[in-house]
Design a protein around this motif. Structure first.
Motif, mmCIF file in Angstrom:
data_model
loop_
_atom_site.group_PDB
_atom_site.id
_atom_site.type_symbol
_atom_site.label_atom_id
_atom_site.label_comp_id
_atom_site.label_asym_id
_atom_site.label_seq_id
_atom_site.Cartn_x
_atom_site.Cartn_y
_atom_site.Cartn_z
ATOM 1 N N GLN A 47 44.924 46.135 35.481
ATOM 2 C CA GLN A 47 43.750 46.859 34.970
ATOM 3 C C GLN A 47 42.471 46.365 35.634
ATOM 4 O O GLN A 47 41.586 47.139 36.014
ATOM 5 N N LEU A 48 42.372 45.048 35.782
ATOM 6 C CA LEU A 48 41.161 44.475 36.366
ATOM 7 C C LEU A 48 41.034 44.853 37.849
ATOM 8 O O LEU A 48 39.942 45.111 38.348
ATOM 9 N N GLN A 49 42.187 44.902 38.523
ATOM 10 C CA GLN A 49 42.138 45.295 39.934
ATOM 11 C C GLN A 49 41.693 46.754 40.071
ATOM 12 O O GLN A 49 41.000 47.113 41.021
ATOM 13 N N TYR A 50 42.083 47.571 39.105
ATOM 14 C CA TYR A 50 41.652 48.977 39.118
ATOM 15 C C TYR A 50 40.124 49.061 39.040
ATOM 16 O O TYR A 50 39.482 49.816 39.769
ATOM 17 N N THR A 163 32.444 37.721 47.150
ATOM 18 C CA THR A 163 33.862 37.372 47.045
ATOM 19 C C THR A 163 34.058 36.216 46.068
ATOM 20 O O THR A 163 33.338 35.222 46.142
ATOM 21 N N THR A 164 34.999 36.395 45.161
ATOM 22 C CA THR A 164 35.426 35.278 44.317
ATOM 23 C C THR A 164 36.630 34.642 44.992
ATOM 24 O O THR A 164 37.541 35.351 45.415
ATOM 25 N N ILE A 165 36.613 33.306 45.099
ATOM 26 C CA ILE A 165 37.697 32.611 45.792
ATOM 27 C C ILE A 165 38.451 31.722 44.809
ATOM 28 O O ILE A 165 37.847 30.908 44.109
ATOM 29 N N THR A 248 39.729 34.320 35.491
ATOM 30 C CA THR A 248 38.693 34.384 36.529
ATOM 31 C C THR A 248 38.210 35.820 36.723
ATOM 32 O O THR A 248 37.006 36.080 36.793
ATOM 33 N N MET A 249 39.151 36.760 36.783
ATOM 34 C CA MET A 249 38.760 38.162 36.985
ATOM 35 C C MET A 249 37.976 38.700 35.792
ATOM 36 O O MET A 249 37.064 39.512 35.959
ATOM 37 N N GLU A 250 38.323 38.222 34.578
ATOM 38 C CA GLU A 250 37.570 38.663 33.383
ATOM 39 C C GLU A 250 36.093 38.293 33.507
ATOM 40 O O GLU A 250 35.236 38.967 32.967
#
Ligand code: AMP
Ligand code: MG
Length: 281
Positions: A47-50, A163-165, A248-250
């Motif tokens: 969902q987060l990638q969407y 960019t998040t690494i 992290t994505m949240e």
């Protein structure tokens, strides 16, 4: 449990990898419960990638480092299965090709960093240039020792560009590695994974640990930290990595973007088209 807090390497601290329990599984975790939890994480990642893909404003780079048989391929297979192939790619770092070898060590990495809206997984990475390259003395100390700073600057630039690494070290014990080598020997469907260098690299275990410890001390930063994940148990490795990715994505502030068109105008066009179709019937 907050696995980010638990497994992060605080900037500037020198970790002793041999002191870390590679078969850690948490207090309340069980394989059964973990399977459902991992599935939930995989769904949330999708969902987060969407949202990331739709928004096209930020990107995510996941760096996977480990010794042979620690499970980099397994993590990719299990955890990224839910992501849309349109916005996700994997790049594996092998011995540099002739073209790669005549460029600076970050060149091939930079060619494959994620564009806005994309997730990229590095299966090994530019960190090999301070690991295998150092252990095998492929360049002089005066060359590899400058690379930590160059890596930090490179990551800083990627971060400045949105960019998040996330950097993971999948940590297994020497015993666990040997039993996975045995499984590979015993199972014909895994013979293709066996490499000539598996045992010669294994013999260099202490040198690799030293090189990893130095790399972590110099490149675990507040904004691009290293996570050392106990990986003797595959299910726990998948649980911890997926949890850290989701958490992290949240925090990336991903949102569906506003429509790029005048919706009222598009609705009028739609109704006109519908009326015309009605007229033709
Ligand atoms: P694998 O990950 O099993 O496909 O193996 C890839 C191999 O390429 C590993 O043995 C790495 O150490 C090696 N490798 C990756 N990057 C470099 C590099 N910059 N210089 C030399 N060898 C490398
Ligand atoms: Mg290998």
């Amino acid at each position: 449990m907050d696995y980010r807090k638990k497994f992060v390497l605080e900037p500037g601290t020198k970790v002793r990898l041999s002191k870390i329990n590679t078969s850690f599984t948490g207090e309340h975790e069980s394989h059964d419960k973990a399977t459902q939890e991992i599935q939930r994480h995989v769904e949330r990642m999708s969902q987060l990638q969407y949202l990331l893909y739709a928004d096209r404003d930020k990107s995510l780079l996941v760096v996977l480092q480990a010794l042979d048989a620690a499970g980099k391929d397994g993590v990719i297979r299990h955890l990224f299965s839910g992501m849309n192939p349109q916005g996700t790619s994997v790049f594996g770092f092998k011995q540099p090709s002739a073209e790669e070898a005549v460029h600076d060590f970050l060149w091939r990495a930079h060619l494959h960093t994620p564009g806005k809206g994309q997730v990229v997984i590095f299966n090994r990475s530019y960190y090999e240039d301070v690991l295998v390259v150092r252990v095998h003395k492929l360049v002089e100390r005066s060359v590899w020792s400058k690379r930590y700073e160059l890596i930090n600057d490179f990551e800083k630039m990627l971060i400045a560009n949105g960019t998040t690494i996330l950097k993971f070290f999948l940590h297994i014990s020497q015993n666990e590695q040997l039993s996975r080598f045995k499984q590979r020997l015993d199972d014909p469907s895994r013979h293709w994974k066996i490499s000539e260098t598996d045992y010669s690299e294994r013999a260099l275990w202490p040198e690799y640990m030293g090189a990893y410890e130095d790399a972590f001390a110099s490149t675990s930063t507040q904004r691009a930290p290293w996570y050392v994940v106990p990986a003797d148990h595959k299910w726990f490795r998948n649980l911890a990595v997926s949890r850290i990715i989701v958490d992290t994505m949240e925090e990336m502030g991903l949102r569906l973007p506003q429509a790029r068109v005048d919706l009222a105008e598009i609705r009028r066009k739609y109704h006109r088209a519908e009326r015309e179709r009605g007229g033709r019937k």
